[in-house]
Design a protein around this motif. Sequence first.
Motif, PDB file in Angstrom:
ATOM      1  N   LEU A   1       9.214   3.379  12.915  1.00  0.00           N
ATOM      2  CA  LEU A   1       8.759   2.197  12.210  1.00  0.00           C
ATOM      3  C   LEU A   1       7.406   2.507  11.594  1.00  0.00           C
ATOM      4  O   LEU A   1       6.379   2.486  12.263  1.00  0.00           O
ATOM      5  CB  LEU A   1       8.641   1.013  13.162  1.00  0.00           C
ATOM      6  CG  LEU A   1       8.108  -0.269  12.498  1.00  0.00           C
ATOM      7  CD1 LEU A   1       8.986  -0.665  11.334  1.00  0.00           C
ATOM      8  CD2 LEU A   1       8.023  -1.376  13.529  1.00  0.00           C
ATOM      9  N   ASN A   2       7.434   2.824  10.340  1.00  0.00           N
ATOM     10  CA  ASN A   2       6.247   3.322   9.654  1.00  0.00           C
ATOM     11  C   ASN A   2       6.385   2.934   8.200  1.00  0.00           C
ATOM     12  O   ASN A   2       7.400   3.223   7.580  1.00  0.00           O
ATOM     13  CB  ASN A   2       6.193   4.846   9.825  1.00  0.00           C
ATOM     14  CG  ASN A   2       5.001   5.478   9.156  1.00  0.00           C
ATOM     15  OD1 ASN A   2       4.616   5.085   8.066  1.00  0.00           O
ATOM     16  ND2 ASN A   2       4.439   6.474   9.793  1.00  0.00           N
ATOM     17  N   ASN A   3       5.386   2.297   7.695  1.00  0.00           N
ATOM     18  CA  ASN A   3       5.486   1.841   6.307  1.00  0.00           C
ATOM     19  C   ASN A   3       5.684   2.982   5.327  1.00  0.00           C
ATOM     20  O   ASN A   3       6.135   2.778   4.214  1.00  0.00           O
ATOM     21  CB  ASN A   3       4.231   1.065   5.927  1.00  0.00           C
ATOM     22  CG  ASN A   3       4.163  -0.268   6.626  1.00  0.00           C
ATOM     23  OD1 ASN A   3       5.190  -0.811   7.006  1.00  0.00           O
ATOM     24  ND2 ASN A   3       2.976  -0.785   6.821  1.00  0.00           N
ATOM     25  N   TYR A   4       5.330   4.206   5.725  1.00  0.00           N
ATOM     26  CA  TYR A   4       5.346   5.327   4.788  1.00  0.00           C
ATOM     27  C   TYR A   4       6.491   6.300   5.048  1.00  0.00           C
ATOM     28  O   TYR A   4       6.553   7.374   4.478  1.00  0.00           O
ATOM     29  CB  TYR A   4       4.009   6.071   4.855  1.00  0.00           C
ATOM     30  CG  TYR A   4       2.831   5.123   4.938  1.00  0.00           C
ATOM     31  CD1 TYR A   4       1.985   5.131   6.040  1.00  0.00           C
ATOM     32  CD2 TYR A   4       2.584   4.191   3.936  1.00  0.00           C
ATOM     33  CE1 TYR A   4       0.921   4.248   6.128  1.00  0.00           C
ATOM     34  CE2 TYR A   4       1.529   3.305   4.015  1.00  0.00           C
ATOM     35  CZ  TYR A   4       0.705   3.347   5.119  1.00  0.00           C
ATOM     36  OH  TYR A   4      -0.335   2.464   5.213  1.00  0.00           O
ATOM     37  N   ALA A   5       7.388   5.915   5.949  1.00  0.00           N
ATOM     38  CA  ALA A   5       8.470   6.820   6.323  1.00  0.00           C
ATOM     39  C   ALA A   5       9.565   6.827   5.274  1.00  0.00           C
ATOM     40  O   ALA A   5       9.982   5.780   4.780  1.00  0.00           O
ATOM     41  CB  ALA A   5       9.050   6.417   7.672  1.00  0.00           C
TER      42      ALA A   5
ATOM     43  N   ARG B   1       0.395   6.407  -2.530  1.00  0.00           N
ATOM     44  CA  ARG B   1      -0.398   5.412  -1.814  1.00  0.00           C
ATOM     45  C   ARG B   1      -1.641   5.148  -2.624  1.00  0.00           C
ATOM     46  O   ARG B   1      -2.166   6.056  -3.254  1.00  0.00           O
ATOM     47  CB  ARG B   1      -0.731   5.907  -0.415  1.00  0.00           C
ATOM     48  CG  ARG B   1       0.503   6.054   0.462  1.00  0.00           C
ATOM     49  CD  ARG B   1       0.160   6.603   1.824  1.00  0.00           C
ATOM     50  NE  ARG B   1      -0.764   5.738   2.546  1.00  0.00           N
ATOM     51  CZ  ARG B   1      -1.252   6.024   3.744  1.00  0.00           C
ATOM     52  NH1 ARG B   1      -0.922   7.146   4.343  1.00  0.00           N
ATOM     53  NH2 ARG B   1      -2.079   5.192   4.343  1.00  0.00           N
TER      54      ARG B   1
ATOM     55  N   ASP C   1       0.808  -1.224   0.000  1.00  0.00           N
ATOM     56  CA  ASP C   1       0.000   0.000   0.000  1.00  0.00           C
ATOM     57  C   ASP C   1       0.838   1.270   0.000  1.00  0.00           C
ATOM     58  O   ASP C   1       0.350   2.353   0.340  1.00  0.00           O
ATOM     59  CB  ASP C   1      -0.972   0.006   1.185  1.00  0.00           C
ATOM     60  CG  ASP C   1      -0.249   0.064   2.516  1.00  0.00           C
ATOM     61  OD1 ASP C   1      -0.926   0.260   3.538  1.00  0.00           O
ATOM     62  OD2 ASP C   1       0.996  -0.075   2.536  1.00  0.00           O
ATOM     63  N   TYR C   2       2.091   1.134  -0.343  1.00  0.00           N
ATOM     64  CA  TYR C   2       2.960   2.323  -0.413  1.00  0.00           C
ATOM     65  C   TYR C   2       4.023   2.044  -1.449  1.00  0.00           C
ATOM     66  O   TYR C   2       4.690   1.004  -1.408  1.00  0.00           O
ATOM     67  CB  TYR C   2       3.580   2.596   0.956  1.00  0.00           C
ATOM     68  CG  TYR C   2       4.562   3.751   0.986  1.00  0.00           C
ATOM     69  CD1 TYR C   2       5.881   3.547   1.336  1.00  0.00           C
ATOM     70  CD2 TYR C   2       4.164   5.050   0.682  1.00  0.00           C
ATOM     71  CE1 TYR C   2       6.785   4.591   1.378  1.00  0.00           C
ATOM     72  CE2 TYR C   2       5.058   6.100   0.715  1.00  0.00           C
ATOM     73  CZ  TYR C   2       6.370   5.866   1.072  1.00  0.00           C
ATOM     74  OH  TYR C   2       7.259   6.904   1.117  1.00  0.00           O
TER      75      TYR C   2
ATOM     76  N   GLN D   1       6.362  -4.537   8.220  1.00  0.00           N
ATOM     77  CA  GLN D   1       7.016  -3.932   9.371  1.00  0.00           C
ATOM     78  C   GLN D   1       8.084  -2.935   8.952  1.00  0.00           C
ATOM     79  O   GLN D   1       9.207  -2.964   9.438  1.00  0.00           O
ATOM     80  CB  GLN D   1       7.636  -5.013  10.253  1.00  0.00           C
ATOM     81  CG  GLN D   1       6.612  -5.938  10.878  1.00  0.00           C
ATOM     82  CD  GLN D   1       7.272  -6.961  11.773  1.00  0.00           C
ATOM     83  OE1 GLN D   1       8.113  -7.729  11.330  1.00  0.00           O
ATOM     84  NE2 GLN D   1       6.880  -6.959  13.034  1.00  0.00           N
ATOM     85  N   GLY D   2       7.729  -2.057   8.046  1.00  0.00           N
ATOM     86  CA  GLY D   2       8.635  -0.986   7.674  1.00  0.00           C
ATOM     87  C   GLY D   2       9.647  -1.346   6.626  1.00  0.00           C
ATOM     88  O   GLY D   2      10.453  -0.509   6.227  1.00  0.00           O
ATOM     89  N   LYS D   3       9.622  -2.581   6.124  1.00  0.00           N
ATOM     90  CA  LYS D   3      10.617  -2.984   5.146  1.00  0.00           C
ATOM     91  C   LYS D   3      10.164  -2.618   3.744  1.00  0.00           C
ATOM     92  O   LYS D   3       9.022  -2.866   3.364  1.00  0.00           O
ATOM     93  CB  LYS D   3      10.826  -4.500   5.223  1.00  0.00           C
ATOM     94  CG  LYS D   3      11.331  -4.989   6.562  1.00  0.00           C
ATOM     95  CD  LYS D   3      11.385  -6.506   6.602  1.00  0.00           C
ATOM     96  CE  LYS D   3      11.772  -6.986   7.989  1.00  0.00           C
ATOM     97  NZ  LYS D   3      11.743  -8.465   8.088  1.00  0.00           N
TER      98      LYS D   3
ATOM     99  N   SER E   1       5.899  -1.419  -0.077  1.00  0.00           N
ATOM    100  CA  SER E   1       5.784  -1.955   1.275  1.00  0.00           C
ATOM    101  C   SER E   1       4.311  -2.091   1.632  1.00  0.00           C
ATOM    102  O   SER E   1       3.441  -1.491   1.002  1.00  0.00           O
ATOM    103  CB  SER E   1       6.499  -1.081   2.301  1.00  0.00           C
ATOM    104  OG  SER E   1       5.781   0.114   2.519  1.00  0.00           O
ATOM    105  N   GLY E   2       4.050  -2.916   2.650  1.00  0.00           N
ATOM    106  CA  GLY E   2       2.682  -3.121   3.107  1.00  0.00           C
ATOM    107  C   GLY E   2       2.661  -3.259   4.606  1.00  0.00           C
ATOM    108  O   GLY E   2       3.703  -3.282   5.253  1.00  0.00           O
TER     109      GLY E   2
END
Lengths: 113, 114
Positions: free
Chosen positions: B97-101, A51, A31-32, A98-100, A93-94
């Motif tokens: 920890l943020n998917n959009y960062a 997004r 979603d990003y 977890q931020g990956k 990423s989704g």
Amino acid sequence: QQQVRQSPQSLTVWEGETAILNCSYEDSTFDYFPWYWQFPRESPALLIAIRPVSNKKEDGRFTIFFNKREKKLSLHITDSQPGDSATYFCAASGNYNQGKLIFGQGTKLSIKP
Amino acid sequence: DMKVTQMPRYLIKRMGENVLLECGQDMSHETMYWYRQDPGLGLQLIYISYDVDSNSEGDIPKGYRVSRKKREHFSLILDSAKTNQTSVYFCASSLRLNNYAEQFFGPGTRLTVL
């Protein structure tokens, strides 16, 4: 297993033309989608991101077009300039990541003056 | 001037030697990353660190370990380096920890293992 794929591997366009870089992904939960660019001998840097709440994101000469149904997106660079010559990475990423970020292999863009 | 730093920038080691790559950031970012970049393969995540002593494997952790004892420092260790670990290594950080960062990358370390 390549979850994010980019095409073409390399692209050359004339100055002033529109360059189109393609990206596809497999996981529908992504979603990003940021695009990073990297100039020779430098580090990657964020260029533009989208997004899926929108199917288009514009920033000056750079526009992302997003097609959720086909799981594809593209980066359009209008009025290409020699200074746009770089390698462009599509990433995704989704929530479960977890931020990956998962990066594609990159498209090397060359702008001929 | 907020940034991510990496030391050393260039390193040549012999197979079997130990390697220590260091990364620092002055932005108080919680999350830090180690990637390697090889031609045609893009950026591959080795490890991610969510904060001090809170590390998680990425996609290619084999042959690597990490250490984060202070929020601003994140180290990548290669015990007994192998020739296939010749690569460019990038450290990155993000605010949380943020998917959009946005991830901010360091200048990279070019490692050659002979």
